[in-house]
Design a protein around this motif. Structure first.
Motif, PDB file in Angstrom:
ATOM      1  N   GLN A 191     -25.206  21.902  -7.226  1.00  0.00           N
ATOM      2  CA  GLN A 191     -24.652  23.163  -7.727  1.00  0.00           C
ATOM      3  C   GLN A 191     -23.628  22.900  -8.821  1.00  0.00           C
ATOM      4  N   ALA A 192     -22.846  21.844  -8.660  1.00  0.00           N
ATOM      5  CA  ALA A 192     -21.845  21.496  -9.679  1.00  0.00           C
ATOM      6  C   ALA A 192     -22.525  21.160 -11.002  1.00  0.00           C
ATOM      7  N   ARG A 193     -23.671  20.499 -10.944  1.00  0.00           N
ATOM      8  CA  ARG A 193     -24.415  20.195 -12.167  1.00  0.00           C
ATOM      9  C   ARG A 193     -24.886  21.476 -12.844  1.00  0.00           C
ATOM     10  N   LEU A 194     -25.346  22.413 -12.048  1.00  0.00           N
ATOM     11  CA  LEU A 194     -25.822  23.673 -12.611  1.00  0.00           C
ATOM     12  C   LEU A 194     -24.687  24.471 -13.236  1.00  0.00           C
ATOM     13  N   ASP A 195     -23.515  24.398 -12.632  1.00  0.00           N
ATOM     14  CA  ASP A 195     -22.391  25.227 -13.071  1.00  0.00           C
ATOM     15  C   ASP A 195     -21.643  24.638 -14.261  1.00  0.00           C
ATOM     16  N   ASP A 196     -21.847  23.373 -14.557  1.00  0.00           N
ATOM     17  CA  ASP A 196     -21.121  22.719 -15.644  1.00  0.00           C
ATOM     18  C   ASP A 196     -22.064  22.500 -16.825  1.00  0.00           C
ATOM     19  N   PRO A 197     -21.831  23.193 -17.952  1.00  0.00           N
ATOM     20  CA  PRO A 197     -22.722  23.044 -19.114  1.00  0.00           C
ATOM     21  C   PRO A 197     -22.858  21.604 -19.586  1.00  0.00           C
ATOM     22  N   GLU A 198     -21.822  20.799 -19.391  1.00  0.00           N
ATOM     23  CA  GLU A 198     -21.874  19.412 -19.841  1.00  0.00           C
ATOM     24  C   GLU A 198     -22.636  18.503 -18.877  1.00  0.00           C
ATOM     25  N   LYS A 199     -22.992  19.040 -17.713  1.00  0.00           N
ATOM     26  CA  LYS A 199     -23.721  18.239 -16.730  1.00  0.00           C
ATOM     27  C   LYS A 199     -25.110  18.786 -16.430  1.00  0.00           C
ATOM     28  N   GLN A 200     -25.454  19.923 -17.048  1.00  0.00           N
ATOM     29  CA  GLN A 200     -26.767  20.498 -16.759  1.00  0.00           C
ATOM     30  C   GLN A 200     -27.908  19.580 -17.165  1.00  0.00           C
TER      31      GLN A 200
END
Length: 278
Positions: A191-200
């Motif tokens: 979920q953190a990856r989805l929520d962070d544009p720099e980690k998507q």
């Protein structure tokens, strides 16, 4: 208790979610900082000290050009394989370090036996090699997706055992680490990856597909570890819900392995002491 004893995968291994959150070095007593941020800073400092020692041992390993070390990192998606590599090897001389990642086989790789693509990446004399995923992918994913049957899976376990024994007998010290995270921690990290544009960019929708088979993968890991754990190629199970504590545990384990190699720099050449650079 030594790290290699504490984290060695024992008989009857069961991968329980509650064990993934363990922080054994934090819980073993003594005085520790109180706040979470202080604890993280303290453990990062400890890890930095250990990685500096690992870097020194790697210089000696490289200078001797005799022994070799293979570190295998396995774990569910988001368990921290990339993070472990960054945290532990940033100080290592890249001339003596090689890293390989094994994903789904290419058509050319699939046309050969499953170990064909692995052997070119094992360490040479004096080197440390890191496998971010490894030949174990070929007894995990195909088993869960029912691309191979039980008979073929056992045959591959035997091939892996033979392969690793050959590496050990020719001077490779093998360290196999399973990064054990809980299902809830994986959910939070995805979920953190989805929520962070720099980690998507790190997010793969296939991760959600594989997540639905969580229990099947846990079973596949338990079976693979049980079938291939050996004194010359041991498995270690590292609780990985805490990233900083995970790094500290693996640094402790790896330094212990390196120290047991009894490395040193080559003896000096008496003739060189008489030379003068004009």
């Amino acid at each position: 208790m030594k790290a290699r004893t504490r984290f060695r995968a024992g008989p009857g291994l069961r991968l329980r979610d509650e064990d993934a959150g363990a922080t054994p070095l934090r819980e073993q007593g003594g005085k520790h900082p109180r706040s979470k941020e202080q604890i993280k800073a303290h453990e990062r400092k400890l890890t930095d000290a250990l990685t500096a020692k690992i870097a020194l041992h790697q210089q000696m390993l490289f200078s001797q050009r005799k022994q070799k070390v293979l570190l295998i990192l396995q774990g569910m998606d988001t368990s921290g394989k990339d993070g472990t590599v960054r945290a532990l090897f940033s100080r290592i001389n890249p001339m003596g370090l090689q890293a390989a990642q094994f994903k789904a086989p290419t058509p050319d790789e699939a046309a050969h036996d499953f170990l064909w693509r692995i052997h070119p990446h094992v360490p040479g004399a004096g080197d440390i090699a890191i496998f971010n995923r490894s030949h174990y992918e070929d007894v995990l994913v195909p088993r869960v997706q029912k691309l191979i049957d039980e008979k073929e899976c056992k045959r591959r376990y035997a091939h892996i055992a033979d392969f690793e024994r050959m590496l050990a007998e020719t001077g490779t010290v093998i360290v196999k680490v399973f990064l054990h995270i809980s299902k809830e921690e994986q959910r939070a990290r995805l979920q953190a990856r989805l929520d962070d544009p720099e980690k998507q960019w790190k997010f793969d929708e296939n991760d959600l597909v594989q997540r639905k088979r969580w229990d099947d993968y846990q079973d596949a890991y338990e079976r693979a570890i049980a079938a291939t754990d050996a004194d010359h190629a041991p498995w270690y199970v590292i609780p990985a819900d805490s990233k900083v504590h995970r790094n500290l545990l693996i640094a402790s384990l790896l330094l212990e392995v390196m120290e047991d190699l009894e490395l040193s720099f080559p003896e000096t050449d008496p003739r060189l002491s008489k030379l003068t650079v004009e």
